[in-house]
Structures are given as structure tokens and as C-alpha cells.
Write a protein that holds these residues in place. Structure first.
Motif, PDB file in Angstrom:
ATOM      1  N   TYR B  10      33.256 -36.709  17.834  1.00 51.90           N
ATOM      2  CA  TYR B  10      32.210 -35.668  17.903  1.00 51.90           C
ATOM      3  C   TYR B  10      32.310 -34.834  19.185  1.00 51.90           C
ATOM      4  O   TYR B  10      32.260 -33.619  19.141  1.00 51.90           O
ATOM      5  N   ILE B  24      23.857 -42.430  12.718  1.00 55.34           N
ATOM      6  CA  ILE B  24      23.728 -41.075  12.175  1.00 55.34           C
ATOM      7  C   ILE B  24      25.077 -40.457  11.813  1.00 55.34           C
ATOM      8  O   ILE B  24      25.183 -39.259  11.600  1.00 55.34           O
ATOM      9  N   GLY B  25      26.117 -41.290  11.716  1.00 55.19           N
ATOM     10  CA  GLY B  25      27.455 -40.780  11.393  1.00 55.19           C
ATOM     11  C   GLY B  25      27.622 -40.416   9.922  1.00 55.19           C
ATOM     12  O   GLY B  25      26.747 -40.735   9.106  1.00 55.19           O
ATOM     13  N   GLU B  30      24.706 -44.651   6.673  1.00 54.63           N
ATOM     14  CA  GLU B  30      24.754 -43.977   7.964  1.00 54.63           C
ATOM     15  C   GLU B  30      25.524 -44.824   8.964  1.00 54.63           C
ATOM     16  O   GLU B  30      25.168 -45.962   9.235  1.00 54.63           O
ATOM     17  N   VAL B  33      26.984 -44.519  15.601  1.00 52.98           N
ATOM     18  CA  VAL B  33      27.722 -43.627  16.503  1.00 52.98           C
ATOM     19  C   VAL B  33      27.659 -44.259  17.890  1.00 52.98           C
ATOM     20  O   VAL B  33      26.582 -44.636  18.347  1.00 52.98           O
ATOM     21  N   SER B  46      32.382 -42.371  15.606  1.00 55.81           N
ATOM     22  CA  SER B  46      31.919 -43.383  14.637  1.00 55.81           C
ATOM     23  C   SER B  46      33.140 -43.866  13.868  1.00 55.81           C
ATOM     24  O   SER B  46      34.145 -43.147  13.761  1.00 55.81           O
ATOM     25  N   CYS B  62      25.826 -33.097   9.607  1.00 56.74           N
ATOM     26  CA  CYS B  62      25.862 -34.420  10.211  1.00 56.74           C
ATOM     27  C   CYS B  62      26.597 -34.364  11.557  1.00 56.74           C
ATOM     28  O   CYS B  62      26.134 -34.901  12.565  1.00 56.74           O
ATOM     29  N   HIS B  63      27.755 -33.674  11.564  1.00 50.83           N
ATOM     30  CA  HIS B  63      28.547 -33.506  12.791  1.00 50.83           C
ATOM     31  C   HIS B  63      27.678 -32.842  13.874  1.00 50.83           C
ATOM     32  O   HIS B  63      27.613 -33.313  15.011  1.00 50.83           O
ATOM     33  N   ASN B  65      24.377 -32.642  14.008  1.00 49.40           N
ATOM     34  CA  ASN B  65      23.218 -33.456  14.394  1.00 49.40           C
ATOM     35  C   ASN B  65      23.585 -34.496  15.447  1.00 49.40           C
ATOM     36  O   ASN B  65      22.813 -34.755  16.365  1.00 49.40           O
ATOM     37  N   VAL B  66      24.771 -35.102  15.280  1.00 46.15           N
ATOM     38  CA  VAL B  66      25.205 -36.093  16.272  1.00 46.15           C
ATOM     39  C   VAL B  66      25.370 -35.410  17.631  1.00 46.15           C
ATOM     40  O   VAL B  66      24.869 -35.894  18.650  1.00 46.15           O
TER      41      VAL B  66
END
Lengths: 92, 249
Positions: B10, B24-25, B30, B33, B46, B62-63, B65-66
Motif C-alpha cells: 500500500y 481492511i485489506g 478482510e 494490514v 497485507s 479498498c487500496h 481506504n488503507v
């Protein structure tokens, strides 16, 4: 010289033209950079309200499928190139 | 890659101790991470059984958000979507190789943030400023309607070229007036490619966190002037994708 060959051999010439068209269209359809850009344009059109949810989802599905194909072809090509290089090494 | 031996990347951060970022990955369920360290730097990763993720909205979100979760606590050097190291060994090798570049970039980007500004013609203003911008273009359009699509084919190409030229000239006007004005308020700036015919400007700015409000005010001033004809999409703070020079493929 290519033009000369076409005129000398009409059948082969036409085949060559069709083949060229096929590959150009094929390259166009499965060019990863172009597909990514089209995906971006599609997303943008959706966010600007130029297209609806359904049209967006259909378009995304189509482009993602082409991207997968493009990626598979690229991996295949890399594998083949690897094999050719290996063959070369063996012969030395 | 059937087992989860891959490491989805990430971003990179400056951190001495290991951290759990959360579950959250991407992928089915999920994924946790976490951080993998090299000296005082860490990669946020992750585990991944996949070699490839489709660039669909869900995965891209998702990417992002991390990275956003990490950005709440750290300054980051982001990695573009979809980069996966095949093993922990490969990741450790990468960390060793890019350590100097990541640390240099983190230093350079300290206390700075990226914001994005995309400007679009509204449908009406696109017609007014480009599609019906002069009498010649209108006459050409009428001629095409009169001839029909088959006979008017060449004229349609000519019209397309003319409209393209007009749009590019108008874009230059807005670059000179809006982009150059905002450039003065930013540490660095970058013009990105235009996407789609209605886009007028696609710019990213690196702004001092302390000067965020001043930059917002500058954007608002331009909105007051051009907000009737142009749609403003002003977004951020983003990870500084446009201003890092660390390449990870």
C-alpha cells in the motif's frame, strides 16, 4: 515493396490487408494502457452523470474482461520469451 | 500463488515499531494490514493469495481506504494500486533497495499534502464555448445535417478537428488564468492528461499543511469567477502520488 506484392498476388495481398486490420483492431482492443484510460473515462462519465449505473457497470465489466485477456497474453508472451532465452543459453 | 505468500503493498512510512493497521485489506474476507520493517522505514502490506486484482471500484477503494487509515497517523509514500511482492524475501530485498529513495521523499514531503483540482465544462457551457463557438462551426454543422452522415462524412472529420482545436485553445486560456494563479500558492504543481472531451483542467498541487486554508481560499476565488461555466471538483488531501519519485513495479 509491400504494395508491389499486393498487386502481384491479389489473394495473398488481400489476406495481408485483412490480417493487418485484424491485428491493429486486436492490439487496439487489448492495449492495457488504452483500456486503463477507457476505464478512467467511463468512471468519470458516471461521476459527471453523463451515463447511468447500468451503463457504467456493463462498460466496466467489458473493459475488465479485456484487461484480464491483455494481462494473460502479456504473461504468455513473457513466458515464451523466457523459453527462447533458455534455449539460447543451452546452445552455448 | 495458491497460498497467501504474496505481500500486497500500500505505502511506505517512517516507523520503528510494528503496527497493526486493521483488517481492511482486499480479497475474500478482510485481510489484516500490517507493517514490515527495514531500519526506521516500514512497508504497509497485507498477505495475498492473488497475483492480480482487477482495477474495479471496490478494490481501488479498498487500496485507498488503507492508505487513508495510515495517513491519519503517518506521512506516506504511496504505492500505486495492484503491486504485489511474490514473497517475504522479495519484499525484504525491495525494502533494502528503495530505502534511500523513500526516506528522501518522506523528508521532502514532510508537512505537505496533495490536493487535486479537476475542471469540467458544464453541458451548456461546452456547447457555448466549443460546440457553437463561432459561425463557421455552426455553418459546418448545418451542412452536415443537410448532407446526412454518409455524404457528410469528410465534413464530420473536419468539424471534429476544428472542435478539438477550439477546445484546446480554451483549455490553454483556463490554464493561464486558473492553474497559473493557483501555482503561486503551491509548493509544487503538476498538470495531468485531459480525460474526456468535457474536461478543461486536470491538476495536482502539493501544498504546505500550514497553507491549506490559504489554498482553499484561492480555489474559492476562482470558483466565484468561473463557477457558472465550469464544474469544480476540488479533492484531497491525497497521498502525494503526483510528487514522489519512487517507482515500485
Amino acid at each position: 515493396m509491400v504494395l508491389g506484392k499486393i498487386f502481384l498476388s491479389p489473394f495473398k495481398g488481400l489476406w495481408w490487408v485483412f490480417e493487418e486490420i485484424y491485428w491493429r483492431v486486436d492490439e487496439e482492443l487489448y492495449d492495457e494502457g488504452k483500456l486503463q484510460r477507457q476505464l478512467l473515462e467511463l468512471r468519470q462519465s458516471f461521476e459527471l452523470g453523463d451515463i447511468g449505473q447500468e451503463e457504467y457497470e456493463l462498460g466496466e465489466e467489458l473493459l475488465i474482461a479485456r484487461l484480464r485477456t491483455a494481462r494473460e497474453r502479456k504473461l504468455e508472451q513473457e513466458e515464451n520469451e523466457g523459453e527462447v532465452e533458455d534455449d539460447g543459453d543451452d546452445s552455448i | 500463488m495458491s497460498e497467501k505468500t504474496g505481500k500486497y503493498l500500500y505505502c511506505f512510512i517512517k516507523a520503528g515499531e510494528s503496527e497493526d493497521i486493521g483488517e481492511i485489506g482486499p480479497g475474500q474476507g478482510e485481510q489484516p494490514v500490517y507493517t514490515v520493517h527495514h531500519r526506521d522505514m516500514a512497508a504497509v502490506v497485507s498477505d495475498s493469495a492473488e497475483e492480480y486484482y482487477d482495477p474495479v471500484g471496490k478494490n481501488a477503494m479498498c487500496h485507498q481506504n488503507v492508505i487513508s487509515a495510515v495517513m491519519a497517523k503517518h506521512e506516506v509514500v504511496p504505492v500505486r494500486f495492484g503491486v504485489i511482492c511474490k514473497s517475504m524475501d522479495a519484499l525484504n530485498k525491495l525494502l533494502e533497495e528503495i530505502y534511500p529513495a523513500v526516506m528522501t521523499n518522506l523528508e521532502r514531503l514532510h508537512n505537505k499534502m496533495e490536493v487535486g483540482l479537476k475542471l469540467f465544462w458544464t453541458r451548456d457551457s461546452f456547447v457555448k464555448e466549443v460546440g457553437e463557438s463561432n459561425e463557421e462551426v455552426v455553418a459546418l454543422k448545418n451542412k452536415i445535417v443537410e448532407l446526412g452522415p454518409d455524404k457528410g462524412y469528410l465534413l464530420m472529420i473536419e468539424l471534429g478537428e476544428r472542435l478539438q482545436k477550439i477546445a484546446d485553445e480554451k483549455r490553454l486560456y483556463y490554464i493561464e488564468n486558473i492553474y497559473r494563479g493557483l501555482q503561486k500558492e503551491a509548493v509544487e504543481s503538476r498538470l495531468n492528461d485531459i480525460v474526456g472531451e468535457r474536461m478543461v483542467l486536470n491538476a495536482a498541487f502539493l501544498v504546505d499543511k500550514a497553507g491549506e486554508e490559504q489554498f482553499d481560499l484561492a480555489v474559492n476565488r476562482f470558483y466565484d469567477i468561473y463557477g457558472r461555466t465550469l464544474e469544480f471538483k476540488y479533492t484531497g488531501p491525497w497521498p502525494p502520488y503526483n510528487f514522489i519519485d519512487v517507482k515500485v513495479d
